[in-house]
Design a protein around this motif. Structure first.
Motif, PDB file in Angstrom:
ATOM      1  N   GLY A 115      27.855  58.232  31.581  1.00 54.75           N
ATOM      2  CA  GLY A 115      27.656  57.971  32.816  1.00 54.75           C
ATOM      3  C   GLY A 115      28.009  59.159  33.799  1.00 54.75           C
ATOM      4  N   ASP A 116      27.528  59.007  35.169  1.00 52.00           N
ATOM      5  CA  ASP A 116      28.170  60.046  36.222  1.00 52.00           C
ATOM      6  C   ASP A 116      28.782  59.051  37.484  1.00 52.00           C
ATOM      7  N   VAL A 117      29.643  58.276  36.902  1.00 50.36           N
ATOM      8  CA  VAL A 117      30.191  57.142  37.964  1.00 50.36           C
ATOM      9  C   VAL A 117      31.330  57.871  38.695  1.00 50.36           C
ATOM     10  N   LYS A 118      31.189  57.273  39.980  1.00 49.09           N
ATOM     11  CA  LYS A 118      32.008  57.903  41.140  1.00 49.09           C
ATOM     12  C   LYS A 118      33.478  57.032  41.231  1.00 49.09           C
ATOM     13  N   LYS A 119      33.150  55.817  40.807  1.00 50.46           N
ATOM     14  CA  LYS A 119      34.349  55.001  41.173  1.00 50.46           C
ATOM     15  C   LYS A 119      34.447  53.680  40.275  1.00 50.46           C
ATOM     16  N   VAL A 120      35.361  53.076  39.675  1.00 47.47           N
ATOM     17  CA  VAL A 120      35.611  52.013  38.890  1.00 47.47           C
ATOM     18  C   VAL A 120      36.486  51.043  39.458  1.00 47.47           C
ATOM     19  N   VAL A 121      35.939  49.734  39.685  1.00 49.99           N
ATOM     20  CA  VAL A 121      36.904  48.862  40.257  1.00 49.99           C
ATOM     21  C   VAL A 121      36.966  47.806  38.975  1.00 49.99           C
ATOM     22  N   VAL A 122      38.377  47.600  38.721  1.00 50.93           N
ATOM     23  CA  VAL A 122      38.375  46.428  37.545  1.00 50.93           C
ATOM     24  C   VAL A 122      39.081  45.467  38.088  1.00 50.93           C
ATOM     25  N   THR A 123      38.515  44.002  37.764  1.00 53.45           N
ATOM     26  CA  THR A 123      38.971  42.911  38.171  1.00 53.45           C
ATOM     27  C   THR A 123      40.022  42.389  37.380  1.00 53.45           C
ATOM     28  N   SER A 124      41.259  42.729  37.557  1.00 56.27           N
ATOM     29  CA  SER A 124      42.441  42.415  36.881  1.00 56.27           C
ATOM     30  C   SER A 124      42.880  40.928  37.370  1.00 56.27           C
ATOM     31  N   SER A 125      43.963  40.787  37.803  1.00 56.45           N
ATOM     32  CA  SER A 125      44.621  39.473  37.980  1.00 56.45           C
ATOM     33  C   SER A 125      46.130  39.566  38.591  1.00 56.45           C
ATOM     34  N   TYR A 126      46.662  38.429  39.395  1.00 52.11           N
ATOM     35  CA  TYR A 126      47.911  38.353  39.464  1.00 52.11           C
ATOM     36  C   TYR A 126      48.746  38.266  38.173  1.00 52.11           C
ATOM     37  N   ALA A 127      47.796  37.619  37.312  1.00 49.00           N
ATOM     38  CA  ALA A 127      48.529  37.220  35.811  1.00 49.00           C
ATOM     39  C   ALA A 127      49.254  38.673  35.267  1.00 49.00           C
ATOM     40  N   ALA A 128      48.617  39.664  35.713  1.00 47.99           N
ATOM     41  CA  ALA A 128      48.934  40.700  35.161  1.00 47.99           C
ATOM     42  C   ALA A 128      50.373  41.344  35.652  1.00 47.99           C
ATOM     43  N   ILE A 129      50.609  40.571  36.855  1.00 45.79           N
ATOM     44  CA  ILE A 129      51.849  41.203  37.801  1.00 45.79           C
ATOM     45  C   ILE A 129      52.981  40.057  37.397  1.00 45.79           C
ATOM     46  N   THR A 130      52.787  38.892  37.504  1.00 48.09           N
ATOM     47  CA  THR A 130      53.874  37.938  37.388  1.00 48.09           C
ATOM     48  C   THR A 130      54.448  37.641  35.997  1.00 48.09           C
ATOM     49  N   ASP A 131      55.613  37.260  36.177  1.00 47.14           N
ATOM     50  CA  ASP A 131      56.166  36.719  35.012  1.00 47.14           C
ATOM     51  C   ASP A 131      55.889  35.090  34.825  1.00 47.14           C
ATOM     52  N   MET A 132      55.084  34.821  33.836  1.00 46.15           N
ATOM     53  CA  MET A 132      54.835  33.383  33.800  1.00 46.15           C
ATOM     54  C   MET A 132      55.656  32.474  33.576  1.00 46.15           C
ATOM     55  N   VAL A 133      56.814  32.955  32.913  1.00 47.29           N
ATOM     56  CA  VAL A 133      57.978  31.966  32.413  1.00 47.29           C
ATOM     57  C   VAL A 133      58.728  31.672  33.870  1.00 47.29           C
ATOM     58  N   ASN A 134      58.648  32.461  34.623  1.00 47.07           N
ATOM     59  CA  ASN A 134      59.566  32.270  35.790  1.00 47.07           C
ATOM     60  C   ASN A 134      58.436  32.006  37.199  1.00 47.07           C
ATOM     61  N   SER A 135      57.349  31.385  36.856  1.00 48.71           N
ATOM     62  CA  SER A 135      56.506  31.667  38.138  1.00 48.71           C
ATOM     63  C   SER A 135      56.720  30.353  39.000  1.00 48.71           C
ATOM     64  N   ALA A 136      57.389  29.488  38.407  1.00 48.74           N
ATOM     65  CA  ALA A 136      57.754  28.295  39.533  1.00 48.74           C
ATOM     66  C   ALA A 136      58.990  28.584  40.094  1.00 48.74           C
TER      67      ALA A 136
END
Ligand code: NDP
Length: 333
Positions: A115-136
């Motif tokens: 490719g000759d790509v200038k920009k990549v945007v990846v759809t990640s998630s808040y799930a990659a950020i939060t600690d699910m065990v303590n999400s409540a």
């Protein structure tokens, strides 16, 4: 300027296609079959600026190679959205972790090779950020700097944990690639995404995973137990789509754009249903285990909102539009 959208049939991706076409971009979408591409092309009114390429299974690390061999030089921007977003499996590696990770690695390697790509945007998630065990736990605050502590081995206890971890591993692979190659990367990290389907005809008895929370409440009866009784945060799908465009239209290199417009819980959605659609008659009482309104962990995304600089759609509007579309389809509105 051509924009590649992977997983073009997805709930969020269809709104992204809509925004891109309205802004006159040349759009290439990946779909798993010709039939799916033909259907979507027709739904958008068969525009000449929209075309599709088949990528059958992103678990195959070479799945994107034919597409990039053929059209790599046309593509300036890549929005990588394809990833399994469901909890219907007990084979967590095969159905969640491997496609998420290999899909990200696969598209990035194809970019590097052809490719000759200038920009990549990846759809990640808040799930990659939060600690699910303590999400409540309402005393916790997460920001765009945090990472889910999941490990490949420990995440395989249930589909929700495995899904969250799949988003973390895929996103980390993207950041590593960006560091090694210098490719400009931004990630989009939404909380639960609600909102209408792009096309009314795609409303079926079972909606996409996140909207199923609202669909379940629409079809609940007085006295039903709220299970699971979510305490999380929401963002409207139309704002998520818009953020994907801002991510490459502005200089957002290196940003993890956290998308949230505040908390929701099942009771807050029910309150909107009861007020706006009294004909549903699904009032829930405040009995223990039902309608619990305690807040969950907070996602402080003030930085991302400043970068994006557009107003987000309210929970009331988002829920109203989602429910009205379902009720119309069912002939109840
Ligand atoms: P959908 O399930 O509607 O879309 C997922 C897309 O990925 C579909 O196009 C699907 O193709 C494609 N896909 C899945 N597995 C494969 C595979 N093995 N090979 C090829 N294509 C595949 O999900 P959403 O639109 O809700 O999610 C889109 C993205 O946003 C995902 O990355 C998800 O993790 C992320 N996200 C979603 C949130 C939400 O609340 N919805 C919240 C945060 C992040 P097909 O249609 O053919 O199955």
């Amino acid at each position: 300027m051509a924009v590649l959208v992977t997983g073009a049939t997805g709930f969020i991706a269809q709104w992204v296609l809509d925004c891109l076409l309205k802004e006159n971009y040349q759009v290439i979408g990946t779909v798993r079959s010709q039939e799916k591409g033909d259907k979507l092309h027709k739904q958008f009114g068969s525009p000449s600026k929209l075309s599709f390429e088949i990528v059958k299974d992103i678990s195959d690390t070479e799945a994107f190679e034919p597409l990039f061999k053929k059209r790599g030089k046309e593509i300036d921007i890549v929005l990588h959205m394809a990833s399994p977003c469901h909890f219907n499996t007990s084979d967590y590696e095969k159905d969640l972790l491997i496609p998420a990770l290999n899909g990200t690695k696969g598209v990035l390697n194809a970019i590097k090779k052809y490719g000759d790509v200038k920009k990549v945007v990846v759809t990640s998630s808040y799930a990659a950020i939060t600690d699910m065990v303590n999400s409540a736990d309402g005393s916790l605050v997460f920001t765009e700097k945090d990472w889910n502590p999941a490990t490949w081995e420990r995440c395989q206890t249930d589909a929700v944990n495995a899904y969250c971890a799949s988003k973390k591993f895929a996103e980390q692979a993207a950041w590593e690639f960006s560091k090694e190659t210098g490719v400009s990367l931004t990630t989009i990290n939404p909380v639960f995404v609600f909102g209408p389907q792009k096309f009314d005809e795609d409303v079926t008895s079972q909606l996409n995973t996140s909207n199923e929370i609202i669909n379940g409440l629409i079809h609940s009866k007085p006295g039903d137990k709220l299970e699971p009784d979510y305490h999380s945060a929401y963002v409207d799908v139309r704002d998520v789509a818009r953020a994907h465009l801002v991510a490459f239209q502005k200089d957002t290199t290196g940003e993890r754009l956290g998308l949230s417009n505040g908390a929701f819980n099942c009771q807050s959605i029910l309150d909107i249903l009861n007020e706006k659609f009294p004909q549903l008659d699904i009032t829930k009482g405040p009995e223990p285990g039902m309608g619990d309104t305690k807040p969950g962990a907070v996602f402080d995304n003030r930085h991302s909102k400043e970068v994006l600089a557009f107003p987000f759609i309210s929970l009331e509007q988002c829920v109203y539009d989602t429910v009205a579309q379902v009720l119309k389809k069912e002939g109840r509105l």
